[in-house]
Design an enzyme around this catalytic site. Sequence first.
Site, short mmCIF file in Angstrom:
data_model
loop_
_atom_site.label_atom_id
_atom_site.label_comp_id
_atom_site.label_asym_id
_atom_site.label_seq_id
_atom_site.Cartn_x
_atom_site.Cartn_y
_atom_site.Cartn_z
N ASP A 69 52.24 36.70 43.84
CA ASP A 69 50.86 36.61 43.39
C ASP A 69 49.93 37.16 44.47
OD1 ASP A 69 48.62 35.65 41.71
OD2 ASP A 69 48.37 34.15 43.30
N ALA A 70 50.17 36.80 45.70
CA ALA A 70 49.34 37.29 46.81
C ALA A 70 49.52 38.80 47.01
CB ALA A 70 49.68 36.54 48.09
#
Length: 180
Positions: A69-70
């Site tokens: 996600d990051a």
Amino acid sequence: MAGELPGSSAQKELTTIWNLYMIQIPYTHFFVRKQKEETRLAMNDYFDIHLPDDQIRAISSIGLAHLGDAVYELLVRSWLCAHGRATGKGLHRAAVELVRAPSQARRAERILPLLTAAELAVYKRGRNAHVHTIPHNASRCDYLKATALECLLGDLYLRGERGRINELFAVMMEEKNDAT
């Protein structure tokens, strides 16, 4: 030898073996400790991380998705800035739109035919993750596809495969008939 007690040669042999064993334990422990220290020292460069396969497999699919996600968010923000969409509120809104689960699910569909068997296995592992909460703006199907994409990106990042991430991201961001 005269005056030697019975069994004392066996006792000496046992003592010799015990002494060798006691020398070998710290010796072995030294090398294990040294290997761990070298791994720890090598891990100081988190921008260029390369974990071994067994260490990556030990991370849960949710853990990989958390990292992925990051990675995805950073790629989207970089893409937006590189494409001249770097104005305060508009940048934030565009980034939020691109990282929402429905958008990620559509983009994941674009890369599925390009994935290797190993990458597809990681994708499926992420898709089958046991997620307990799903945002209101996403269907369960879209959210699981987004989680699968993030899991794949997290896995590739930990393997140090920046080129492959970039290749897949470029395909995901190709201008199609999307509103984004």
